[in-house]
Design a protein around this motif. Structure first.
Motif, PDB file in Angstrom:
ATOM      1  N   GLN A 100      39.219  21.329  46.054  1.00  0.00           N
ATOM      2  CA  GLN A 100      38.880  22.262  47.116  1.00  0.00           C
ATOM      3  C   GLN A 100      39.403  21.799  48.477  1.00  0.00           C
ATOM      4  O   GLN A 100      39.092  22.397  49.496  1.00  0.00           O
ATOM      5  N   SER A 101      40.207  20.739  48.509  1.00  0.00           N
ATOM      6  CA  SER A 101      40.669  20.184  49.787  1.00  0.00           C
ATOM      7  C   SER A 101      41.596  21.145  50.538  1.00  0.00           C
ATOM      8  O   SER A 101      41.759  21.013  51.745  1.00  0.00           O
ATOM      9  N   ASN A 102      42.184  22.102  49.846  1.00  0.00           N
ATOM     10  CA  ASN A 102      43.059  23.075  50.498  1.00  0.00           C
ATOM     11  C   ASN A 102      42.290  24.298  50.990  1.00  0.00           C
ATOM     12  O   ASN A 102      42.882  25.231  51.515  1.00  0.00           O
ATOM     13  N   GLY A 103      40.984  24.290  50.799  1.00  0.00           N
ATOM     14  CA  GLY A 103      40.172  25.416  51.248  1.00  0.00           C
ATOM     15  C   GLY A 103      39.722  26.283  50.088  1.00  0.00           C
ATOM     16  O   GLY A 103      40.113  26.096  48.944  1.00  0.00           O
ATOM     17  N   LEU A 104      38.894  27.247  50.402  1.00  0.00           N
ATOM     18  CA  LEU A 104      38.345  28.152  49.402  1.00  0.00           C
ATOM     19  C   LEU A 104      39.015  29.514  49.508  1.00  0.00           C
ATOM     20  O   LEU A 104      39.479  29.909  50.571  1.00  0.00           O
ATOM     21  N   SER A 105      39.010  30.235  48.414  1.00  0.00           N
ATOM     22  CA  SER A 105      39.531  31.596  48.435  1.00  0.00           C
ATOM     23  C   SER A 105      38.527  32.492  49.156  1.00  0.00           C
ATOM     24  O   SER A 105      37.354  32.148  49.315  1.00  0.00           O
ATOM     25  N   GLU A 106      38.986  33.660  49.581  1.00  0.00           N
ATOM     26  CA  GLU A 106      38.094  34.603  50.271  1.00  0.00           C
ATOM     27  C   GLU A 106      36.929  35.019  49.383  1.00  0.00           C
ATOM     28  O   GLU A 106      35.805  35.167  49.850  1.00  0.00           O
TER      29      GLU A 106
END
Length: 119
Positions: free
Chosen positions: A77-83
């Motif tokens: 999840q280091s690249n962020g979460l999906s919408e």
């Protein structure tokens, strides 16, 4: 073993974020407004924790979100979460905000200088 750890960890966090030092006053209660969420579910906030309606059991349960069972799950999840994931998490545990009453400047100054000891 991992299930026992999760239960202990959740109990620790519940203890940490609950006001256990507050005296228990018999007969006192607090009304919390129940909100209708955009997805049709119901929830309310109490002591900085969101409680969601469990339709199957007809009662409210605290919202809990896990980030994974392993370090790899967390690092994924280091690249962020999906919408979609962001929307799901906000609906489940609420926004990451603490609402506080803005202090009155005059009362703040009076409070500051009316204390017995000033260090």
């Amino acid at each position: 073993c991992m299930d026992a750890f999760n239960r202990c960890f959740n109990a620790y966090l519940s203890f940490l974020y609950s006001d256990v030092t507050r005296p228990k006053i018999k007969g006192s209660f607090k009304f919390c407004p129940v909100e209708q969420n955009p997805d049709g579910s119901k929830s309310f906030m109490f002591r900085l924790r969101r409680y969601n309606m469990n339709q199957a059991m007809s009662c409210f349960h605290p919202g809990v979100m896990t980030v994974g069972r392993t370090l790899r799950d967390f690092l994924d999840q280091s690249n962020g979460l999906s919408e979609d994931e962001v929307t799901k998490r906000i609906a489940h545990v609420g926004e990451n905000k603490i609402y506080m009453k803005k202090p009155n400047i005059v009362l703040s100054i009076c409070e500051e200088f009316s204390k017995l000891f000033y260090v």
